[in-house]
Design a protein around this motif. Structure first.
Motif, PDB file in Angstrom:
ATOM      1  N   THR A 196       0.799  -1.207   0.079  1.00  0.00           N
ATOM      2  CA  THR A 196      -0.044  -0.013   0.067  1.00  0.00           C
ATOM      3  C   THR A 196       0.993   1.214  -0.059  1.00  0.00           C
ATOM      4  N   ASP A 212      -1.859  -1.235   8.070  1.00  0.00           N
ATOM      5  CA  ASP A 212      -2.750  -0.757   7.302  1.00  0.00           C
ATOM      6  C   ASP A 212      -4.290  -0.949   7.575  1.00  0.00           C
ATOM      7  N   MET A 251      -7.139   1.903   7.899  1.00  0.00           N
ATOM      8  CA  MET A 251      -8.219   2.293   7.324  1.00  0.00           C
ATOM      9  C   MET A 251      -9.332   2.236   8.177  1.00  0.00           C
ATOM     10  N   GLU A 276      -4.631   7.740  -1.104  1.00  0.00           N
ATOM     11  CA  GLU A 276      -4.751   6.047  -1.420  1.00  0.00           C
ATOM     12  C   GLU A 276      -5.939   5.871  -0.640  1.00  0.00           C
ATOM     13  N   ARG A 298      -9.340   6.735  -1.960  1.00  0.00           N
ATOM     14  CA  ARG A 298      -9.853   6.038  -3.045  1.00  0.00           C
ATOM     15  C   ARG A 298     -10.092   4.887  -2.642  1.00  0.00           C
ATOM     16  N   GLN A 299      -9.751   4.218  -1.507  1.00  0.00           N
ATOM     17  CA  GLN A 299     -10.236   2.819  -1.209  1.00  0.00           C
ATOM     18  C   GLN A 299     -11.570   3.268  -0.178  1.00  0.00           C
ATOM     19  N   GLN A 350     -13.648  -3.138  -3.819  1.00  0.00           N
ATOM     20  CA  GLN A 350     -12.578  -3.435  -3.730  1.00  0.00           C
ATOM     21  C   GLN A 350     -11.965  -4.000  -2.423  1.00  0.00           C
ATOM     22  N   SER A 351     -12.205  -3.368  -1.468  1.00  0.00           N
ATOM     23  CA  SER A 351     -11.827  -3.843  -0.198  1.00  0.00           C
ATOM     24  C   SER A 351     -12.769  -4.847   0.528  1.00  0.00           C
TER      25      SER A 351
END
Length: 256
Positions: A4, A187, A191, A227, A230-231, A237-238
Protein backbone atom coordinates in the motif's frame (compact mmCIF):
# COMPACT_ATOMS: atom_id res chain seq x y z
CA UNK A 1 7.61 -1.05 2.93
CA UNK A 2 4.14 -2.52 2.32
CA UNK A 3 2.40 -2.73 -1.03
CA UNK A 4 0.00 0.00 0.00
CA UNK A 5 2.86 2.38 0.81
CA UNK A 6 4.60 1.60 -2.48
CA UNK A 7 1.44 2.27 -4.45
CA UNK A 8 0.69 5.42 -2.45
CA UNK A 9 4.07 6.99 -3.13
CA UNK A 10 3.51 6.65 -6.86
CA UNK A 11 0.39 8.83 -6.73
CA UNK A 12 1.12 12.52 -7.45
CA UNK A 13 0.33 14.98 -4.70
CA UNK A 14 -1.66 17.33 -6.93
CA UNK A 15 -4.72 15.08 -7.22
CA UNK A 16 -7.82 17.31 -7.34
CA UNK A 17 -10.76 16.49 -5.14
CA UNK A 18 -13.83 15.35 -7.03
CA UNK A 19 -16.31 16.70 -4.48
CA UNK A 20 -15.37 20.40 -4.61
CA UNK A 21 -18.66 22.30 -4.98
CA UNK A 22 -19.12 24.83 -7.78
CA UNK A 23 -19.90 28.35 -6.63
CA UNK A 24 -23.23 29.85 -7.67
CA UNK A 25 -22.54 33.53 -8.31
CA UNK A 26 -26.23 34.46 -8.18
CA UNK A 27 -26.34 33.11 -4.64
CA UNK A 28 -23.14 34.95 -3.78
CA UNK A 29 -24.51 38.27 -5.11
CA UNK A 30 -27.84 37.85 -3.32
CA UNK A 31 -26.11 36.93 -0.05
CA UNK A 32 -23.82 39.97 -0.35
CA UNK A 33 -26.72 42.36 -0.90
CA UNK A 34 -28.67 40.87 2.01
CA UNK A 35 -25.61 41.03 4.28
CA UNK A 36 -24.90 44.69 3.45
CA UNK A 37 -28.50 45.79 3.95
CA UNK A 38 -28.83 43.84 7.19
CA UNK A 39 -25.53 45.21 8.49
CA UNK A 40 -26.54 48.80 7.80
CA UNK A 41 -29.98 48.40 9.36
CA UNK A 42 -28.61 46.56 12.39
CA UNK A 43 -25.83 49.11 12.83
CA UNK A 44 -28.34 51.95 12.92
CA UNK A 45 -30.54 50.28 15.52
CA UNK A 46 -27.73 49.18 17.83
CA UNK A 47 -26.00 52.55 17.50
CA UNK A 48 -29.21 54.30 18.56
CA UNK A 49 -29.65 51.89 21.47
CA UNK A 50 -26.13 52.60 22.69
CA UNK A 51 -26.67 56.37 22.61
CA UNK A 52 -30.02 55.98 24.36
CA UNK A 53 -28.35 53.86 27.07
CA UNK A 54 -25.86 56.64 27.82
CA UNK A 55 -22.87 55.73 25.65
CA UNK A 56 -20.91 58.69 24.27
CA UNK A 57 -21.72 59.43 20.65
CA UNK A 58 -18.11 58.92 19.59
CA UNK A 59 -18.11 55.41 21.11
CA UNK A 60 -21.65 54.23 20.37
CA UNK A 61 -20.56 52.59 17.10
CA UNK A 62 -18.58 50.03 19.12
CA UNK A 63 -21.77 48.22 20.25
CA UNK A 64 -22.90 47.05 16.77
CA UNK A 65 -19.31 46.32 15.72
CA UNK A 66 -18.74 44.16 18.81
CA UNK A 67 -21.91 42.11 18.38
CA UNK A 68 -21.51 41.61 14.61
CA UNK A 69 -17.82 40.70 14.92
CA UNK A 70 -18.62 38.10 17.57
CA UNK A 71 -21.39 36.65 15.41
CA UNK A 72 -19.09 36.32 12.38
CA UNK A 73 -16.24 34.84 14.43
CA UNK A 74 -18.49 32.26 16.05
CA UNK A 75 -20.09 31.30 12.75
CA UNK A 76 -16.65 30.88 11.19
CA UNK A 77 -15.47 28.52 13.94
CA UNK A 78 -18.78 26.64 13.81
CA UNK A 79 -18.78 26.02 10.04
CA UNK A 80 -15.06 25.85 9.21
CA UNK A 81 -13.60 22.45 8.30
CA UNK A 82 -10.41 23.34 10.18
CA UNK A 83 -12.23 23.15 13.53
CA UNK A 84 -11.24 19.73 14.88
CA UNK A 85 -12.92 19.91 18.27
CA UNK A 86 -16.55 18.95 18.77
CA UNK A 87 -16.71 21.03 21.96
CA UNK A 88 -15.47 24.11 20.10
CA UNK A 89 -18.02 23.55 17.33
CA UNK A 90 -20.89 23.26 19.80
CA UNK A 91 -19.79 26.33 21.76
CA UNK A 92 -19.34 28.33 18.55
CA UNK A 93 -22.83 27.36 17.38
CA UNK A 94 -24.37 28.56 20.63
CA UNK A 95 -22.39 31.82 20.45
CA UNK A 96 -23.35 32.48 16.82
CA UNK A 97 -27.04 31.94 17.53
CA UNK A 98 -26.79 33.99 20.73
CA UNK A 99 -25.06 36.90 18.96
CA UNK A 100 -27.73 36.94 16.27
CA UNK A 101 -30.44 36.87 18.93
CA UNK A 102 -28.67 39.68 20.79
CA UNK A 103 -28.64 41.81 17.64
CA UNK A 104 -32.33 41.14 17.01
CA UNK A 105 -33.24 41.96 20.61
CA UNK A 106 -31.18 45.17 20.59
CA UNK A 107 -32.78 46.43 17.39
CA UNK A 108 -36.25 45.59 18.65
CA UNK A 109 -35.61 47.37 21.94
CA UNK A 110 -34.36 50.50 20.15
CA UNK A 111 -37.40 50.72 17.86
CA UNK A 112 -39.75 50.03 20.78
CA UNK A 113 -38.14 52.87 22.77
CA UNK A 114 -38.35 55.24 19.80
CA UNK A 115 -42.02 54.35 19.25
CA UNK A 116 -42.83 54.93 22.92
CA UNK A 117 -43.90 51.32 23.53
CA UNK A 118 -41.43 50.78 26.39
CA UNK A 119 -39.53 53.11 28.70
CA UNK A 120 -35.76 53.16 28.97
CA UNK A 121 -35.20 51.55 32.38
CA UNK A 122 -32.06 50.66 34.30
CA UNK A 123 -32.04 46.92 33.31
CA UNK A 124 -31.70 47.93 29.66
CA UNK A 125 -28.84 50.30 30.49
CA UNK A 126 -27.05 47.59 32.51
CA UNK A 127 -27.45 44.93 29.83
CA UNK A 128 -26.20 47.22 27.06
CA UNK A 129 -23.19 48.21 29.14
CA UNK A 130 -22.31 44.57 29.88
CA UNK A 131 -22.12 43.53 26.22
CA UNK A 132 -18.41 44.33 25.53
CA UNK A 133 -17.09 42.50 28.60
CA UNK A 134 -19.31 39.47 27.97
CA UNK A 135 -18.30 39.25 24.31
CA UNK A 136 -14.61 39.47 25.24
CA UNK A 137 -14.89 36.56 27.67
CA UNK A 138 -16.87 34.41 25.23
CA UNK A 139 -14.44 35.08 22.38
CA UNK A 140 -11.41 34.21 24.53
CA UNK A 141 -13.02 30.94 25.62
CA UNK A 142 -13.92 30.14 22.00
CA UNK A 143 -10.32 30.71 20.93
CA UNK A 144 -9.08 28.34 23.65
CA UNK A 145 -11.51 25.61 22.60
CA UNK A 146 -10.68 25.95 18.91
CA UNK A 147 -7.01 25.09 19.51
CA UNK A 148 -7.96 21.67 20.85
CA UNK A 149 -7.98 18.49 18.71
CA UNK A 150 -10.25 15.57 19.49
CA UNK A 151 -8.23 12.40 19.87
CA UNK A 152 -9.45 9.33 17.92
CA UNK A 153 -10.95 6.57 20.04
CA UNK A 154 -8.29 4.31 21.51
CA UNK A 155 -8.19 0.74 20.21
CA UNK A 156 -8.06 -1.62 23.15
CA UNK A 157 -5.64 -4.49 22.78
CA UNK A 158 -7.17 -7.94 23.08
CA UNK A 159 -5.85 -9.96 26.02
CA UNK A 160 -3.27 -12.48 24.91
CA UNK A 161 -3.44 -16.12 25.91
CA UNK A 162 -1.29 -16.78 28.95
CA UNK A 163 1.52 -19.25 28.29
CA UNK A 164 1.57 -22.62 30.03
CA UNK A 165 2.81 -22.50 33.58
CA UNK A 166 1.79 -18.88 34.20
CA UNK A 167 -0.65 -18.50 37.04
CA UNK A 168 -0.85 -17.52 40.63
CA UNK A 169 2.40 -19.38 41.40
CA UNK A 170 4.33 -17.48 38.73
CA UNK A 171 6.87 -15.34 40.63
CA UNK A 172 7.11 -12.77 37.84
CA UNK A 173 3.66 -12.17 36.37
CA UNK A 174 3.49 -9.89 33.37
CA UNK A 175 1.77 -6.51 33.85
CA UNK A 176 -1.60 -6.00 32.25
CA UNK A 177 -1.57 -4.31 28.88
CA UNK A 178 -3.37 -1.00 28.66
CA UNK A 179 -5.51 0.10 25.73
CA UNK A 180 -3.01 2.14 23.76
CA UNK A 181 -2.55 2.59 20.03
CA UNK A 182 0.90 1.44 18.85
CA UNK A 183 3.22 4.16 17.52
CA UNK A 184 3.23 2.69 14.01
CA UNK A 185 -0.25 1.85 12.75
CA UNK A 186 -0.89 -1.00 10.39
CA UNK A 187 -2.85 -0.74 7.14
CA UNK A 188 -5.98 -2.15 8.78
CA UNK A 189 -5.78 0.34 11.64
CA UNK A 190 -5.30 3.25 9.24
CA UNK A 191 -8.29 2.10 7.19
CA UNK A 192 -10.44 1.80 10.32
CA UNK A 193 -9.40 5.29 11.44
CA UNK A 194 -10.13 6.61 7.94
CA UNK A 195 -13.65 5.13 8.04
CA UNK A 196 -14.25 6.75 11.43
CA UNK A 197 -13.02 10.14 10.20
CA UNK A 198 -15.15 9.82 7.05
CA UNK A 199 -18.25 9.02 9.10
CA UNK A 200 -17.70 12.08 11.32
CA UNK A 201 -17.10 14.29 8.27
CA UNK A 202 -20.27 13.03 6.55
CA UNK A 203 -22.28 13.70 9.71
CA UNK A 204 -21.01 17.28 9.95
CA UNK A 205 -20.91 18.27 6.26
CA UNK A 206 -23.16 15.78 4.45
CA UNK A 207 -20.51 14.68 1.94
CA UNK A 208 -17.48 12.35 1.84
CA UNK A 209 -14.29 13.46 3.49
CA UNK A 210 -11.73 15.31 1.36
CA UNK A 211 -8.13 14.33 0.90
CA UNK A 212 -6.78 17.27 2.90
CA UNK A 213 -9.23 16.72 5.76
CA UNK A 214 -8.30 13.03 5.89
CA UNK A 215 -4.60 13.89 5.88
CA UNK A 216 -5.04 16.37 8.72
CA UNK A 217 -7.24 14.07 10.79
CA UNK A 218 -4.95 11.03 10.56
CA UNK A 219 -1.66 13.01 10.41
CA UNK A 220 -0.40 11.13 7.38
CA UNK A 221 1.25 12.08 4.10
CA UNK A 222 -0.67 13.38 1.09
CA UNK A 223 -0.11 10.26 -1.09
CA UNK A 224 -1.24 8.01 1.76
CA UNK A 225 -4.35 10.14 2.31
CA UNK A 226 -5.11 9.97 -1.42
CA UNK A 227 -4.84 6.18 -1.43
CA UNK A 228 -7.04 5.80 1.67
CA UNK A 229 -9.63 8.13 0.17
CA UNK A 230 -9.74 6.03 -2.99
CA UNK A 231 -10.22 2.90 -0.94
CA UNK A 232 -13.07 4.57 0.95
CA UNK A 233 -14.77 5.47 -2.35
CA UNK A 234 -14.31 1.92 -3.70
CA UNK A 235 -15.82 -0.41 -1.07
CA UNK A 236 -16.20 -3.27 -3.53
CA UNK A 237 -12.43 -3.57 -3.91
CA UNK A 238 -11.86 -3.81 -0.16
CA UNK A 239 -14.66 -6.33 0.40
CA UNK A 240 -12.59 -9.46 -0.59
CA UNK A 241 -9.78 -8.41 1.74
CA UNK A 242 -12.18 -8.00 4.64
CA UNK A 243 -13.75 -11.40 3.91
CA UNK A 244 -10.35 -13.05 3.79
CA UNK A 245 -9.43 -11.38 7.07
CA UNK A 246 -12.63 -12.63 8.73
CA UNK A 247 -12.08 -16.17 7.37
CA UNK A 248 -8.51 -16.14 8.67
CA UNK A 249 -9.70 -14.94 12.10
CA UNK A 250 -12.37 -17.67 12.27
CA UNK A 251 -9.80 -20.31 11.31
CA UNK A 252 -7.47 -19.17 14.08
CA UNK A 253 -10.31 -19.28 16.60
CA UNK A 254 -11.19 -22.86 15.57
CA UNK A 255 -7.56 -23.95 15.96
CA UNK A 256 -7.51 -22.49 19.46
Amino acid sequence: MSATDAHATAVPESVPDEDVPVRDWWVMVGMTIAAVSAAVASFTGLYGLATAAGWPVRLAWLLPITIDAHAMTSARVWLATTTRSAAARRFARMNAIGAIGMSITGNAAYHAIEAGLIDLSWPIVVLVGAVPAAVLGLTAHLHALRSRIDEPPAVEDEPEDEPAGSGEDDPSPRPKRRGRRPPRRTDDELMEAARFADAQYRQMHGRPITRDALRTSLRISTPRATELRRQLNAPDQSAPDSRQGSDHASALSEER
